[in-house]
Design a protein around this motif. Structure first.
Motif, PDB file in Angstrom:
ATOM      1  N   VAL A  44       0.832  -1.210   0.000  1.00  0.00           N
ATOM      2  CA  VAL A  44       0.000   0.000   0.000  1.00  0.00           C
ATOM      3  C   VAL A  44       0.861   1.253   0.000  1.00  0.00           C
ATOM      4  CG1 VAL A  44      -1.662   1.361   1.337  1.00  0.00           C
ATOM      5  CG2 VAL A  44      -2.013  -1.102   1.070  1.00  0.00           C
ATOM      6  N   VAL A  45       1.966   1.253   0.751  1.00  0.00           N
ATOM      7  CA  VAL A  45       2.794   2.466   0.874  1.00  0.00           C
ATOM      8  C   VAL A  45       3.990   2.460  -0.065  1.00  0.00           C
ATOM      9  CG1 VAL A  45       2.090   2.724   3.275  1.00  0.00           C
ATOM     10  CG2 VAL A  45       4.256   1.572   2.757  1.00  0.00           C
ATOM     11  N   ALA A  46       4.098   1.465  -0.936  1.00  0.00           N
ATOM     12  CA  ALA A  46       5.251   1.356  -1.829  1.00  0.00           C
ATOM     13  C   ALA A  46       5.476   2.650  -2.603  1.00  0.00           C
ATOM     14  CB  ALA A  46       5.054   0.189  -2.790  1.00  0.00           C
ATOM     15  N   GLY A  47       6.718   3.104  -2.630  1.00  0.00           N
ATOM     16  CA  GLY A  47       7.072   4.315  -3.348  1.00  0.00           C
ATOM     17  C   GLY A  47       6.941   5.581  -2.528  1.00  0.00           C
ATOM     18  N   ARG A  48       6.422   5.489  -1.324  1.00  0.00           N
ATOM     19  CA  ARG A  48       6.291   6.655  -0.450  1.00  0.00           C
ATOM     20  C   ARG A  48       7.257   6.498   0.721  1.00  0.00           C
ATOM     21  NH1 ARG A  48       0.026   7.313   0.938  1.00  0.00           N
ATOM     22  NH2 ARG A  48       0.740   9.385   1.588  1.00  0.00           N
ATOM     23  N   PRO A  49       7.892   7.580   1.158  1.00  0.00           N
ATOM     24  CA  PRO A  49       8.808   7.456   2.287  1.00  0.00           C
ATOM     25  C   PRO A  49       8.063   7.125   3.577  1.00  0.00           C
ATOM     26  CG  PRO A  49       8.549   9.761   1.649  1.00  0.00           C
ATOM     27  CD  PRO A  49       7.868   8.946   0.598  1.00  0.00           C
ATOM     28  N   VAL A  50       8.615   6.211   4.336  1.00  0.00           N
ATOM     29  CA  VAL A  50       8.055   5.882   5.644  1.00  0.00           C
ATOM     30  C   VAL A  50       8.586   6.916   6.637  1.00  0.00           C
ATOM     31  CG1 VAL A  50       7.982   4.176   7.503  1.00  0.00           C
ATOM     32  CG2 VAL A  50       7.818   3.434   5.105  1.00  0.00           C
ATOM     33  N   LEU A  51       7.675   7.707   7.196  1.00  0.00           N
ATOM     34  CA  LEU A  51       8.034   8.796   8.096  1.00  0.00           C
ATOM     35  C   LEU A  51       7.960   8.390   9.565  1.00  0.00           C
ATOM     36  CD1 LEU A  51       6.130  11.666   6.270  1.00  0.00           C
ATOM     37  CD2 LEU A  51       8.493  10.926   5.954  1.00  0.00           C
ATOM     38  N   GLY A  52       7.322   7.272   9.830  1.00  0.00           N
ATOM     39  CA  GLY A  52       7.213   6.822  11.207  1.00  0.00           C
ATOM     40  C   GLY A  52       6.597   5.446  11.278  1.00  0.00           C
ATOM     41  N   TRP A  53       6.467   4.968  12.507  1.00  0.00           N
ATOM     42  CA  TRP A  53       5.872   3.655  12.767  1.00  0.00           C
ATOM     43  C   TRP A  53       4.935   3.778  13.956  1.00  0.00           C
ATOM     44  CZ3 TRP A  53       7.157  -0.733   9.878  1.00  0.00           C
ATOM     45  CH2 TRP A  53       8.251  -0.583   9.020  1.00  0.00           C
ATOM     46  N   HIS A  64       3.469  -8.127  19.950  1.00  0.00           N
ATOM     47  CA  HIS A  64       3.530  -6.812  19.310  1.00  0.00           C
ATOM     48  C   HIS A  64       3.075  -6.888  17.854  1.00  0.00           C
ATOM     49  CE1 HIS A  64       5.414  -4.882  22.675  1.00  0.00           C
ATOM     50  NE2 HIS A  64       6.396  -5.759  22.697  1.00  0.00           N
ATOM     51  N   SER A  65       2.597  -5.774  17.371  1.00  0.00           N
ATOM     52  CA  SER A  65       2.312  -5.580  15.955  1.00  0.00           C
ATOM     53  C   SER A  65       2.589  -4.122  15.637  1.00  0.00           C
ATOM     54  CB  SER A  65       0.857  -5.949  15.620  1.00  0.00           C
ATOM     55  OG  SER A  65      -0.042  -5.175  16.390  1.00  0.00           O
ATOM     56  N   CYS A  66       2.723  -3.806  14.361  1.00  0.00           N
ATOM     57  CA  CYS A  66       3.131  -2.452  13.988  1.00  0.00           C
ATOM     58  C   CYS A  66       2.593  -2.101  12.618  1.00  0.00           C
ATOM     59  CB  CYS A  66       4.662  -2.341  13.998  1.00  0.00           C
ATOM     60  SG  CYS A  66       5.470  -3.346  12.729  1.00  0.00           S
ATOM     61  N   ALA A  67       2.812  -0.844  12.234  1.00  0.00           N
ATOM     62  CA  ALA A  67       2.439  -0.384  10.896  1.00  0.00           C
ATOM     63  C   ALA A  67       3.299   0.815  10.530  1.00  0.00           C
ATOM     64  CB  ALA A  67       0.969  -0.001  10.829  1.00  0.00           C
ATOM     65  N   PRO A  68       3.701   0.930   9.271  1.00  0.00           N
ATOM     66  CA  PRO A  68       4.408   2.127   8.824  1.00  0.00           C
ATOM     67  C   PRO A  68       3.437   3.282   8.653  1.00  0.00           C
ATOM     68  CG  PRO A  68       4.030   0.670   6.966  1.00  0.00           C
ATOM     69  CD  PRO A  68       3.503  -0.037   8.182  1.00  0.00           C
ATOM     70  N   MET A  69       3.938   4.503   8.825  1.00  0.00           N
ATOM     71  CA  MET A  69       3.112   5.707   8.678  1.00  0.00           C
ATOM     72  C   MET A  69       3.750   6.604   7.614  1.00  0.00           C
ATOM     73  SD  MET A  69       2.087   6.563  12.650  1.00  0.00           S
ATOM     74  CE  MET A  69       3.732   7.155  13.096  1.00  0.00           C
ATOM     75  N   VAL A  70       2.932   7.102   6.704  1.00  0.00           N
ATOM     76  CA  VAL A  70       3.462   7.881   5.587  1.00  0.00           C
ATOM     77  C   VAL A  70       2.889   9.292   5.505  1.00  0.00           C
ATOM     78  CG1 VAL A  70       4.012   5.849   4.193  1.00  0.00           C
ATOM     79  CG2 VAL A  70       1.747   6.891   4.007  1.00  0.00           C
ATOM     80  N   LEU A  71       1.928   9.627   6.350  1.00  0.00           N
ATOM     81  CA  LEU A  71       1.364  10.979   6.333  1.00  0.00           C
ATOM     82  C   LEU A  71       1.651  11.648   7.673  1.00  0.00           C
ATOM     83  CD1 LEU A  71      -0.259  13.295   5.105  1.00  0.00           C
ATOM     84  CD2 LEU A  71      -2.344  12.218   6.018  1.00  0.00           C
ATOM     85  N   ARG A  72       2.548  12.630   7.648  1.00  0.00           N
ATOM     86  CA  ARG A  72       2.812  13.434   8.839  1.00  0.00           C
ATOM     87  C   ARG A  72       2.235  14.824   8.626  1.00  0.00           C
ATOM     88  NH1 ARG A  72       8.632  14.896  11.796  1.00  0.00           N
ATOM     89  NH2 ARG A  72       7.761  16.516  13.179  1.00  0.00           N
ATOM     90  N   ILE A  73       1.408  15.262   9.566  1.00  0.00           N
ATOM     91  CA  ILE A  73       0.791  16.585   9.531  1.00  0.00           C
ATOM     92  C   ILE A  73       1.589  17.482  10.467  1.00  0.00           C
ATOM     93  CG2 ILE A  73      -1.338  17.880   9.946  1.00  0.00           C
ATOM     94  CD1 ILE A  73      -2.768  15.077   9.650  1.00  0.00           C
ATOM     95  N   GLU A  74       1.942  18.659  10.020  1.00  0.00           N
ATOM     96  CA  GLU A  74       2.731  19.563  10.847  1.00  0.00           C
ATOM     97  C   GLU A  74       1.976  19.942  12.117  1.00  0.00           C
ATOM     98  OE1 GLU A  74       5.944  20.520  10.474  1.00  0.00           O
ATOM     99  OE2 GLU A  74       5.885  19.013   8.869  1.00  0.00           O
ATOM    100  N   ASP A  75       2.705  20.138  13.188  1.00  0.00           N
ATOM    101  CA  ASP A  75       2.095  20.577  14.441  1.00  0.00           C
ATOM    102  C   ASP A  75       1.335  21.883  14.208  1.00  0.00           C
ATOM    103  OD1 ASP A  75       1.550  20.640  17.187  1.00  0.00           O
ATOM    104  OD2 ASP A  75       3.364  21.793  17.622  1.00  0.00           O
ATOM    105  N   GLY A  76       0.056  21.913  14.569  1.00  0.00           N
ATOM    106  CA  GLY A  76      -0.786  23.076  14.324  1.00  0.00           C
ATOM    107  C   GLY A  76      -1.422  23.087  12.948  1.00  0.00           C
ATOM    108  N   GLY A  77      -1.122  22.086  12.128  1.00  0.00           N
ATOM    109  CA  GLY A  77      -1.662  22.025  10.780  1.00  0.00           C
ATOM    110  C   GLY A  77      -3.043  21.407  10.743  1.00  0.00           C
ATOM    111  N   SER A  78      -3.590  21.312   9.528  1.00  0.00           N
ATOM    112  CA  SER A  78      -4.953  20.825   9.327  1.00  0.00           C
ATOM    113  C   SER A  78      -4.960  19.419   8.764  1.00  0.00           C
ATOM    114  CB  SER A  78      -5.720  21.741   8.363  1.00  0.00           C
ATOM    115  OG  SER A  78      -5.913  23.018   8.918  1.00  0.00           O
ATOM    116  N   LEU A  79      -5.930  18.651   9.208  1.00  0.00           N
ATOM    117  CA  LEU A  79      -6.188  17.362   8.601  1.00  0.00           C
ATOM    118  C   LEU A  79      -6.617  17.590   7.157  1.00  0.00           C
ATOM    119  CD1 LEU A  79      -6.474  14.316   9.472  1.00  0.00           C
ATOM    120  CD2 LEU A  79      -8.920  14.776   9.652  1.00  0.00           C
ATOM    121  N   PRO A  80      -6.109  16.811   6.210  1.00  0.00           N
ATOM    122  CA  PRO A  80      -6.532  16.991   4.817  1.00  0.00           C
ATOM    123  C   PRO A  80      -8.052  16.928   4.685  1.00  0.00           C
ATOM    124  CG  PRO A  80      -4.642  15.534   4.925  1.00  0.00           C
ATOM    125  CD  PRO A  80      -5.066  15.783   6.344  1.00  0.00           C
TER     126      PRO A  80
END
Length: 248
Positions: A44-53, A64-80
């Motif tokens: 699903v996230v192929a080709g996008r940088p992984v910014l977090g987990w 344990h289980s985990c997932a990569p995260m590819v959408l980081r919203i700036e502090d104080g920013g708006s949800l798309p």
């Protein structure tokens, strides 16, 4: 198997793009095990940088289980814009400051600890690609990045090692009232153990990289958001993070 996993990933990616959310994956596309669900995540996230987990530090050892995260919203920013109103969680995030690349052999706790930087308050945005996220089985949910739809990292930083983070109090406010119910969260020791697990799990997925952030599980929430708001999450002794929810 590869074609099946690709089809599952395409269905989830299409649901995210269009907002047309299925009740679940079709039976023949549900991953057979956790390894297959993680492969769907990666497709699903192929080709996008992984910014977090994301990982839950409260999980029992071996669970344990985990997932990569590819959408980081700036502090104080708006949800798309667009899509359904989300659910939010208040978390503690820990920065990776040194690469932990794939290698022969597992990383020990002291090696992982040396690769970790400071902590920050974080907001996780939950936005399932399914119609009702809690109505699907665990493997379908894992394939869907455990419902992650974005994250916010607060600007403030703190030394998490100098405190017992189980004692940190989480808060969530819309500017006029406290919302979100009771607090929870893993201890410092359990958080480090979860990060060690993640570092070794991630070896098969490219490794952890400097600059990534790991959110470590809900300390308040999930909280359903009913309408537009400016929400501030706080974690005592750590900092705050803010997210604007625009009208949908």
């Amino acid at each position: 198997m590869t074609d099946t996993l690709t089809a599952a990933a395409e269905l989830l990616a299409r649901a995210a793009a269009t907002g047309e959310r299925p009740a679940d994956l079709p039976g023949d596309l549900v991953p057979a095990d956790a390894a297959a669900a993680y492969r769907v995540q990666d497709l699903v996230v192929a080709g996008r940088p992984v910014l977090g987990w994301k990982i839950a530090a409260t999980a029992a050892d071996g669970a344990h289980s985990c997932a990569p995260m590819v959408l980081r919203i700036e502090d104080g920013g708006s949800l798309p814009a667009g899509g359904a109103l989300p659910e939010l969680e208040v978390e503690i995030a820990i920065e990776v400051i040194r690469d932990l690349p794939p290698r022969d052999g597992a990383y020990a706790a002291d090696e992982v600890d040396a690769a970790l930087g400071q902590a920050a308050a974080a907001i996780e945005v939950l936005g399932s690609r399914y119609a009702v996220r809690k109505a699907v089985g665990p493997l379908s949910g894992l394939a869907d990045a455990q419902s992650n739809a974005g994250f916010v990292i607060g600007a403030e930083r703190a030394d998490w090692r100098s405190r017992e983070i189980a004692d940190c109090v989480a808060s969530l406010s819309d500017g006029s009232a406290e919302i979100g119910g009771t607090n929870a969260g893993g201890s410092s020791a359990r958080t480090l153990a979860a990060l060690v697990w993640l570092a070794n799990h991630a070896q098969a997925r490219g490794g952890l990289k400097a600059g990534q952030w790991v959110i470590t599980g809900a300390r308040r929430g999930p909280v359903e958001i009913a309408g537009p708001a400016t929400l501030t999450a706080g974690v005592s002794g750590i900092g705050t993070a803010t997210l604007v929810i625009p009208a949908r």
